[in-house]
Design a protein around this motif. Structure first.
Motif, PDB file in Angstrom:
ATOM      1  N   SER A  46      36.594  43.368  31.756  1.00 33.10           N
ATOM      2  CA  SER A  46      36.637  42.685  33.050  1.00 33.10           C
ATOM      3  C   SER A  46      35.446  43.073  33.917  1.00 33.10           C
ATOM      4  N   LYS A  47      35.078  44.327  33.879  1.00 35.78           N
ATOM      5  CA  LYS A  47      33.951  44.798  34.690  1.00 35.78           C
ATOM      6  C   LYS A  47      32.650  44.131  34.260  1.00 35.78           C
ATOM      7  N   ASP A  48      32.458  43.985  32.950  1.00 38.14           N
ATOM      8  CA  ASP A  48      31.243  43.338  32.455  1.00 38.14           C
ATOM      9  C   ASP A  48      31.163  41.896  32.971  1.00 38.14           C
ATOM     10  N   LYS A  49      32.278  41.184  32.917  1.00 34.69           N
ATOM     11  CA  LYS A  49      32.296  39.813  33.419  1.00 34.69           C
ATOM     12  C   LYS A  49      32.098  39.766  34.930  1.00 34.69           C
ATOM     13  N   ALA A  50      32.714  40.707  35.642  1.00 31.57           N
ATOM     14  CA  ALA A  50      32.615  40.731  37.106  1.00 31.57           C
ATOM     15  C   ALA A  50      31.166  40.871  37.556  1.00 31.57           C
ATOM     16  N   LEU A  51      30.418  41.752  36.912  1.00 27.49           N
ATOM     17  CA  LEU A  51      29.014  41.965  37.284  1.00 27.49           C
ATOM     18  C   LEU A  51      28.179  40.706  37.043  1.00 27.49           C
ATOM     19  N   ARG A  52      28.583  39.904  36.089  1.00 27.36           N
ATOM     20  CA  ARG A  52      27.880  38.639  35.838  1.00 27.36           C
ATOM     21  C   ARG A  52      28.288  37.574  36.855  1.00 27.36           C
ATOM     22  N   LEU A  53      29.574  37.542  37.196  1.00 25.10           N
ATOM     23  CA  LEU A  53      30.033  36.584  38.200  1.00 25.10           C
ATOM     24  C   LEU A  53      29.395  36.839  39.562  1.00 25.10           C
ATOM     25  N   MET A  54      29.113  38.089  39.863  1.00 25.14           N
ATOM     26  CA  MET A  54      28.546  38.445  41.168  1.00 25.14           C
ATOM     27  C   MET A  54      27.165  37.833  41.397  1.00 25.14           C
ATOM     28  N   THR A  55      26.509  37.373  40.335  1.00 24.29           N
ATOM     29  CA  THR A  55      25.194  36.742  40.485  1.00 24.29           C
ATOM     30  C   THR A  55      25.304  35.261  40.835  1.00 24.29           C
ATOM     31  N   ILE A  56      26.490  34.678  40.704  1.00 26.31           N
ATOM     32  CA  ILE A  56      26.621  33.238  40.957  1.00 26.31           C
ATOM     33  C   ILE A  56      27.706  32.888  41.975  1.00 26.31           C
ATOM     34  N   SER A  57      28.451  33.868  42.462  1.00 25.72           N
ATOM     35  CA  SER A  57      29.540  33.548  43.396  1.00 25.72           C
ATOM     36  C   SER A  57      29.835  34.732  44.303  1.00 25.72           C
ATOM     37  N   ASN A  58      30.422  34.424  45.472  1.00 28.41           N
ATOM     38  CA  ASN A  58      30.766  35.480  46.417  1.00 28.41           C
ATOM     39  C   ASN A  58      31.875  35.003  47.356  1.00 28.41           C
ATOM     40  N   LYS A  59      33.003  35.677  47.304  1.00 29.50           N
ATOM     41  CA  LYS A  59      34.124  35.429  48.215  1.00 29.50           C
ATOM     42  C   LYS A  59      34.578  33.971  48.202  1.00 29.50           C
ATOM     43  N   GLU A  60      34.748  33.430  47.006  1.00 32.94           N
ATOM     44  CA  GLU A  60      35.196  32.048  46.885  1.00 32.94           C
ATOM     45  C   GLU A  60      36.264  31.928  45.807  1.00 32.94           C
ATOM     46  N   PRO A  61      37.122  30.914  45.914  1.00 36.32           N
ATOM     47  CA  PRO A  61      38.117  30.691  44.863  1.00 36.32           C
ATOM     48  C   PRO A  61      37.436  30.270  43.559  1.00 36.32           C
ATOM     49  N   ILE A  62      37.895  30.833  42.447  1.00 33.58           N
ATOM     50  CA  ILE A  62      37.396  30.469  41.121  1.00 33.58           C
ATOM     51  C   ILE A  62      38.582  30.072  40.255  1.00 33.58           C
ATOM     52  N   LEU A  63      38.522  28.880  39.679  1.00 33.18           N
ATOM     53  CA  LEU A  63      39.601  28.393  38.828  1.00 33.18           C
ATOM     54  C   LEU A  63      39.548  29.079  37.466  1.00 33.18           C
ATOM     55  N   ILE A  64      40.715  29.432  36.941  1.00 33.06           N
ATOM     56  CA  ILE A  64      40.803  30.098  35.641  1.00 33.06           C
ATOM     57  C   ILE A  64      41.817  29.360  34.777  1.00 33.06           C
ATOM     58  N   GLU A  65      41.357  28.871  33.629  1.00 32.41           N
ATOM     59  CA  GLU A  65      42.259  28.178  32.715  1.00 32.41           C
ATOM     60  C   GLU A  65      43.353  29.132  32.251  1.00 32.41           C
ATOM     61  N   GLY A  66      44.608  28.675  32.384  1.00 32.05           N
ATOM     62  CA  GLY A  66      45.753  29.551  32.127  1.00 32.05           C
ATOM     63  C   GLY A  66      46.255  29.536  30.704  1.00 32.05           C
ATOM     64  N   GLU A  67      45.447  30.011  29.783  1.00 31.82           N
ATOM     65  CA  GLU A  67      45.909  30.196  28.408  1.00 31.82           C
ATOM     66  C   GLU A  67      46.465  31.604  28.242  1.00 31.82           C
ATOM     67  N   ASN A  68      47.472  31.762  27.396  1.00 32.83           N
ATOM     68  CA  ASN A  68      48.067  33.080  27.146  1.00 32.83           C
ATOM     69  C   ASN A  68      47.199  33.882  26.181  1.00 32.83           C
ATOM     70  N   THR A  69      46.022  34.261  26.653  1.00 30.06           N
ATOM     71  CA  THR A  69      45.038  34.924  25.807  1.00 30.06           C
ATOM     72  C   THR A  69      44.413  36.105  26.528  1.00 30.06           C
ATOM     73  N   LEU A  70      43.735  36.937  25.764  1.00 27.09           N
ATOM     74  CA  LEU A  70      42.973  38.037  26.333  1.00 27.09           C
ATOM     75  C   LEU A  70      41.875  37.505  27.253  1.00 27.09           C
ATOM     76  N   GLU A  71      41.307  36.372  26.902  1.00 27.86           N
ATOM     77  CA  GLU A  71      40.249  35.770  27.702  1.00 27.86           C
ATOM     78  C   GLU A  71      40.732  35.488  29.125  1.00 27.86           C
ATOM     79  N   PHE A  72      41.952  34.946  29.267  1.00 24.22           N
ATOM     80  CA  PHE A  72      42.491  34.704  30.601  1.00 24.22           C
ATOM     81  C   PHE A  72      42.637  36.005  31.367  1.00 24.22           C
ATOM     82  N   LEU A  73      43.203  37.014  30.737  1.00 24.04           N
ATOM     83  CA  LEU A  73      43.488  38.267  31.424  1.00 24.04           C
ATOM     84  C   LEU A  73      42.213  38.918  31.952  1.00 24.04           C
TER      85      LEU A  73
END
Length: 450
Positions: A46-73
């Motif tokens: 999650s931390k690795d993804k978070a550091l990448r998201l921080m380059t393209i977004s800030n304090k905004e809602p982000i939609l997440i596809e709700g599959e029952n997978t590790l990817e969603f979590l």
């Protein structure tokens, strides 16, 4: 355990894990467990993804596809750790494309989201929505920001919960970390049993409050072993759910009324002869109206497999209270109240029926007593509290209750009454236990009768 005092946020749960290496999250595949991991691995991914998201977004809602997978979590926690707001949305796997597009467009219009984290197959469906799709295949294309991840505080929004069928001008329930932690405490205090075990088996969709809070976050905060199937697997073959419960000695299972009905109707004799459900001590049933016949028939079908009738825990909840409001305490079998239809229609009273005429009998299942720190009142349309067995509007108040819907001041101004949330449900109380009779909006008046 008071989670609100121990943790500021769900992210602190990961960081302060007492057993960071314990692999308790088990994602099921075609031949059993496909992947197992614990808090340390979730935090790392999650931390690795978070550091990448921080380059393209800030304090905004982000939609997440709700599959029952590790990817969603990992997407879910990554959005929190990037300083943004997770918005779980339905996957397109079990609805048609037109309906999926309608739902996502509606939620995007409400949240003003610019990013969707999901499967690459969604690209064609969202091509006209002005949404950046970040899929499993292209996370590495995003540059990683060289700084610390965001640490949410108790008053930050943990996520926005939309109903699975949100369209038009949808309502997104805003849930803060302190509210989510409060409900996780309330649920844990009711279900935890160190001696008899806390293994959880779930197939409920993670974009729904019961699947996310009950199926994932409750095991997550307690490090209960949880075996995660997909809704699709259950729908195609409910026998797989039963076999998973048996194989992994499931102690806590959860399903809506329709789920128990489907599993009972479609069980194969070969499966029934081979499974052992004696480990099940809590079988939660909620999210839709509960039919006592469904629970009776499920028990009659599976008692030969060791299922105990007192395992059933009918419950009441809603996303506006994070999830849970009341649980049946299952030291005894669930309760069924038989009331007079005539009294209900004419006087809004849940009077015990003594009629031998089945046409005058209505059957309601007790959803038990409110959880710790949850106040429930039954009031009339003027706000006056009603006595026992009077049917009225259900109001609730809890540290887990939302403060309102996202960007919906038009309805937030009328959401509370004297500091209590108006649930929109109707019901009555008997001996401190709650019975749900229906939705306020479903009432029609014919010849003066509700």
């Amino acid at each position: 355990m008071n989670f609100e005092e121990k943790f500021e946020s769900l992210i602190e749960v990961l960081i302060q894990s007492p057993q960071p290496n314990k692999e308790f999250l088990h994602f099921m595949g075609p031949k059993g467990i496909a992947n197992s991991l614990g808090h340390d691995e979730i935090l790392k991914l999650s931390k690795d993804k978070a550091l990448r998201l921080m380059t393209i977004s800030n304090k905004e809602p982000i939609l997440i596809e709700g599959e029952n997978t590790l990817e969603f979590l990992t997407n879910f926690f990554a959005v929190m750790m990037s300083g943004n707001i997770p918005v779980p949305v339905t996957t397109n796997l079990w609805i048609n494309d037109e309906r999926y597009v309608e739902i996502i467009k509606s939620i995007k219009a409400t949240t003003k989201a610019n990013i969707l984290l999901g499967n690459s197959s969604l690209q064609e469906l969202i091509r006209d929505m002005d949404l950046l799709l970040v899929s499993k295949e292209n996370w590495k294309d995003l540059k990683k920001r060289e700084k610390e991840v965001y640490m949410p505080n108790a008053d930050d929004i943990a996520f926005i919960q939309f109903s699975s069928g949100s369209t038009g001008n949808p309502k997104g329930v805003v849930l803060k970390h302190k509210q989510v932690l409060a409900n996780l405490r309330q649920i844990t205090n009711e279900i935890h049993d160190e001696e008899r075990g806390n293994n959880v088996i779930t197939w409920l969709p993670v974009h729904h409050d019961m699947g996310l809070i009950g199926g994932i976050l409750t095991p997550f905060i307690n490090q209960y072993d949880v075996y995660i199937m997909t809704p699709y697997e259950f729908a195609v073959n409910p026998n797989k759910w039963l076999k998973t419960i048996s194989q992994y000695r499931g102690n806590i299972i959860v399903a809506p009324n329709s789920g128990y009905h489907m599993a009972m109707k479609r069980v194969r004799q070969k499966v029934l002869d081979s499974i052992d459900l004696s480990s099940v001590r809590i079988a939660l049933c909620g999210a839709e109206p509960i039919n006592y016949k469904t629970l009776e028939n499920f028990y009659e079908t599976f008692k030969v497999a060791g299922l105990k009738k007192e395992a059933f825990v009918p419950c009441y909840g809603m996303a506006e209270n994070t999830l849970a409001i009341s649980f049946h305490r299952n030291r005894r079998p669930f309760k069924v109240d038989i009331i007079s239809k005539k009294e209900m229609l004419e006087n809004q009273r849940a009077s015990t029926s003594g009629s031998k005429d089945e046409r005058d009998n209505l059957y309601f299942v007790s959803c038990g007593k409110p959880l710790a720190d949850i106040e429930v009142k039954i009031v009339d349309d003027r706000g006056n509290e009603l006595p026992e067995r009077s049917i009225g509007n259900i109001l609730i108040k809890s540290p887990s209750t939302t403060e309102g819907y996202y960007q919906r001041e038009d309805i937030n101004k009328d959401l509370f009454q004297d500091g209590m949330l108006k649930t929109g449900d109707l019901g009555y109380m008997v001996g401190g236990e709650l019975y749900i009779t229906g939705r306020k909006k479903d009432l029609t008046i014919v010849n003066g009768l509700n």
